[in-house]
Design an enzyme around this catalytic site. Structure first.
Site, mmCIF file in Angstrom:
data_model
loop_
_atom_site.group_PDB
_atom_site.id
_atom_site.type_symbol
_atom_site.label_atom_id
_atom_site.label_comp_id
_atom_site.label_asym_id
_atom_site.label_seq_id
_atom_site.Cartn_x
_atom_site.Cartn_y
_atom_site.Cartn_z
ATOM 1 N N SER A 152 2.886 11.594 1.147
ATOM 2 C CA SER A 152 3.383 12.770 1.881
ATOM 3 C C SER A 152 3.612 12.396 3.339
ATOM 4 O O SER A 152 2.708 11.874 3.990
ATOM 5 C CB SER A 152 2.356 13.900 1.825
ATOM 6 N N ARG A 199 -7.112 16.158 5.791
ATOM 7 C CA ARG A 199 -6.405 14.912 6.103
ATOM 8 C C ARG A 199 -6.762 14.379 7.487
ATOM 9 O O ARG A 199 -5.910 13.838 8.204
ATOM 10 C CB ARG A 199 -4.868 15.087 6.018
ATOM 11 N N GLU A 229 1.670 13.037 8.570
ATOM 12 C CA GLU A 229 0.361 12.657 8.020
ATOM 13 C C GLU A 229 0.017 11.198 8.330
ATOM 14 O O GLU A 229 -1.136 10.898 8.645
ATOM 15 C CB GLU A 229 0.360 12.896 6.504
HETATM 16 C C1 FAD Z 1 2.824 6.473 -2.986
HETATM 17 C C2 FAD Z 1 1.735 6.979 -2.079
HETATM 18 C C3 FAD Z 1 0.931 8.041 -2.484
HETATM 19 C C4 FAD Z 1 -0.104 8.521 -1.645
HETATM 20 N N1 FAD Z 1 -0.860 9.571 -2.082
HETATM 21 C C5 FAD Z 1 -1.856 10.043 -1.297
HETATM 22 C C6 FAD Z 1 -2.663 11.143 -1.722
HETATM 23 O O1 FAD Z 1 -2.493 11.660 -2.823
HETATM 24 N N2 FAD Z 1 -3.625 11.602 -0.885
HETATM 25 C C7 FAD Z 1 -3.860 11.031 0.337
HETATM 26 O O2 FAD Z 1 -4.750 11.505 1.057
HETATM 27 N N3 FAD Z 1 -3.128 9.975 0.769
HETATM 28 C C8 FAD Z 1 -2.125 9.478 -0.012
HETATM 29 N N4 FAD Z 1 -1.367 8.431 0.425
HETATM 30 C C9 FAD Z 1 -1.608 7.843 1.751
HETATM 31 C C10 FAD Z 1 -2.487 6.563 1.727
HETATM 32 O O3 FAD Z 1 -2.422 5.919 0.498
HETATM 33 C C11 FAD Z 1 -3.957 6.865 2.031
HETATM 34 O O4 FAD Z 1 -4.081 7.493 3.278
HETATM 35 C C12 FAD Z 1 -4.786 5.576 2.017
HETATM 36 O O5 FAD Z 1 -6.159 5.892 2.144
HETATM 37 C C13 FAD Z 1 -4.420 4.613 3.134
HETATM 38 O O6 FAD Z 1 -5.088 3.406 2.886
HETATM 39 P P1 FAD Z 1 -4.565 2.017 3.411
HETATM 40 O O7 FAD Z 1 -5.589 1.016 3.052
HETATM 41 O O8 FAD Z 1 -3.199 1.765 2.920
HETATM 42 O O9 FAD Z 1 -4.544 2.294 4.986
HETATM 43 P P2 FAD Z 1 -3.601 1.612 6.071
HETATM 44 O O10 FAD Z 1 -2.231 2.189 5.935
HETATM 45 O O11 FAD Z 1 -3.721 0.144 6.037
HETATM 46 O O12 FAD Z 1 -4.248 2.170 7.410
HETATM 47 C C14 FAD Z 1 -4.160 3.545 7.731
HETATM 48 C C15 FAD Z 1 -4.861 3.797 9.069
HETATM 49 O O13 FAD Z 1 -6.256 3.567 8.918
HETATM 50 C C16 FAD Z 1 -6.691 2.514 9.787
HETATM 51 N N5 FAD Z 1 -7.639 1.726 8.997
HETATM 52 C C17 FAD Z 1 -7.455 1.167 7.786
HETATM 53 N N6 FAD Z 1 -8.603 0.597 7.364
HETATM 54 C C18 FAD Z 1 -9.518 0.791 8.338
HETATM 55 C C19 FAD Z 1 -10.884 0.437 8.501
HETATM 56 N N7 FAD Z 1 -11.541 -0.236 7.556
HETATM 57 N N8 FAD Z 1 -11.519 0.820 9.632
HETATM 58 C C20 FAD Z 1 -10.874 1.507 10.594
HETATM 59 N N9 FAD Z 1 -9.583 1.865 10.505
HETATM 60 C C21 FAD Z 1 -8.917 1.508 9.387
HETATM 61 C C22 FAD Z 1 -5.431 1.735 10.147
HETATM 62 O O14 FAD Z 1 -5.577 1.085 11.399
HETATM 63 C C23 FAD Z 1 -4.414 2.855 10.191
HETATM 64 O O15 FAD Z 1 -4.514 3.548 11.411
HETATM 65 C C24 FAD Z 1 -0.321 7.926 -0.387
HETATM 66 C C25 FAD Z 1 0.491 6.841 0.014
HETATM 67 C C26 FAD Z 1 1.504 6.375 -0.824
HETATM 68 C C27 FAD Z 1 2.357 5.218 -0.385
#
Ligand code: FAD
Length: 353
Positions: free
Chosen positions: A252, A175, A345
């Site tokens: 998580s 992670r 996380e």
């Molecule tokens: C219901 C649910 C289930 C989930 N299940 C999992 C799982 O099974 N496994 C897991 O690993 N995660 C899980 N997650 C967490 C999350 O979905 C992942 O980490 C996902 O990849 C985040 O993507 P996002 O586009 O929403 O990122 P955001 O929340 O928009 O951003 C997260 C971070 O990344 C940075 N960021 C985003 N895009 C970029 C970019 N292009 N360049 C540089 N920085 C960037 C942002 O500034 C921020 O710091 C879950 C979340 C939810 C709500």
């Protein structure tokens, strides 16, 4: 894939400025400004301009892994909405697929499964965008993106150049990666190496194997792997559903702690995954439950999900302050009961645990 220059749109003042509109927790106060980038050049231009002027900039894609303070973010928020999936090559070792950073992750997984491309099927149903997956080396059900990422295309703010980074340079871990908690890079696209196969990669996760009626190491049809993962995830509130507040979370909230084996001995009987170097990974959900925090355990407008002990949820009237109070209560309770430290996380923005 469309990576041309387009127009950056300023979102007018109004409810759109409240970052709760852009996070899966539906929490977060106002931003200074909110702009949207639909082309990679816009996104790079916005980051370059913010760097030059010294303005604070927060990149948001799906908003599913951020906790933003109730006072919001006093700077520019860039919503990444670039789209595109393109096959860029194929050889004996697989099919190379380039995915724009803003492409919804599960759309890409759906595309891979229906195209007979194997390697990401167990990552079905994870919210957010493809470009966010390297940030914390997204993983679930025995797969993580580090298994299939060939390269990450990123704008390096420090060097003011686009780089193509190898997996080694990305320093993927559990992670985490070089990108997490550091705004040096804007990920613009990710190259995945997938296998041309109607069958999944070998199933590594015991719960998934059981549900599939398969043995660990078996391969199953891609569609079956995807559907089974989606069903398992939905049962835990891990697939976004606006009607289901058990999914108003960041997934998580805590990572599974990795501790010296001696700590496990002091705890006694606890499920664990032994590591290679005398450490063990402990399931945070088990520690939380056994420290006295069951599913549904509530704070002020926030609660542990009724479906999954690791998910802290907004029940509709929550605040970030209340969510972090609940997280603190749980973290301190686990520390007092087991002497184990839980770490969040998600990325915490202008707030702290
Ligand atoms: C219901 C649910 C289930 C989930 N299940 C999992 C799982 O099974 N496994 C897991 O690993 N995660 C899980 N997650 C967490 C999350 O979905 C992942 O980490 C996902 O990849 C985040 O993507 P996002 O586009 O929403 O990122 P955001 O929340 O928009 O951003 C997260 C971070 O990344 C940075 N960021 C985003 N895009 C970029 C970019 N292009 N360049 C540089 N920085 C960037 C942002 O500034 C921020 O710091 C879950 C979340 C939810 C709500």
């Amino acid at each position: 894939m469309d990576l041309r220059v387009g127009v950056v749109t300023d979102t007018p003042l109004g409810p759109e400025r409240f970052l709760s509109a852009y996070t899966t927790l539906r929490l977060g106060g106002p931003a200074g400004t909110v702009t949207t980038a639909v082309h990679t050049d816009e996104a790079v231009g916005a980051v370059r301009a913010a760097t030059a002027s010294g303005r604070r900039l927060l990149v948001l894609a799906g908003g599913s892994n951020v906790v933003i303070g109730d006072d919001g973010f006093d700077g520019e928020v860039l919503l990444l909405r670039t789209r595109g999936v393109e096959v860029t090559g194929e050889d004996a070792s697989g099919v190379l697929v380039r995915v724009a950073a803003g492409e919804p992750w599960d759309d890409f997984v759906g595309y891979a499964v229906s195209s007979g491309l194997s390697g990401v099927e167990c990552l079905s149903g994870i919210p957010g965008a493809a470009g966010s997956t390297p940030i914390q080396n997204v993983g679930a059900y025995g797969q993580e993106v580090a298994h299939t990422i060939e390269a990450v295309h990123a704008y390096d703010r420090r060097a003011d150049e686009i780089r193509v980074m190898t997996p080694e340079e990305c320093r993927f871990g559990y992670r985490t990666s070089v990108f997490k908690h550091d705004d040096r890079y804007l990920v613009t696209a990710v190259d995945f190496r997938l296998s041309r196969s109607g069958d999944s990669a070998p199933i590594r996760y015991a719960e998934l194997a059981r549900s599939l009626g398969a043995a660990a190491g078996d391969r199953v049809p891609l569609r079956q792997a995807r559907d089974t993962v989606l069903k398992l995830r939905a049962g835990k509130g891990m697939v976004l559903d606006p009607e289901d507040r058990d999914t108003w979370s960041v997934g998580s909230f805590f990572t599974n702690p990795v501790v010296p084996a001696a700590v496990l001995e002091s705890i006694g009987e606890a499920p664990n995954w032994p590591g290679a170097d005398g450490t063990v990974k402990l399931p945070a959900a088990w520690l939380i439950e056994h420290a006295g925090f069951p599913k549904g355990f509530a704070g002020d407008g926030v609660a542990i999900s009724g479906k999954h002990t690791l998910a802290l949820t907004n029940r509709g009237s929550g605040t970030t302050t209340a969510l972090l109070d609940l997280a603190r209560t749980i973290r301190d309770g686990v520390r007092a009961r087991f002497g184990v430290e839980l770490h969040p996380e998600p990325v915490l923005i202008d707030c702290a645990l």
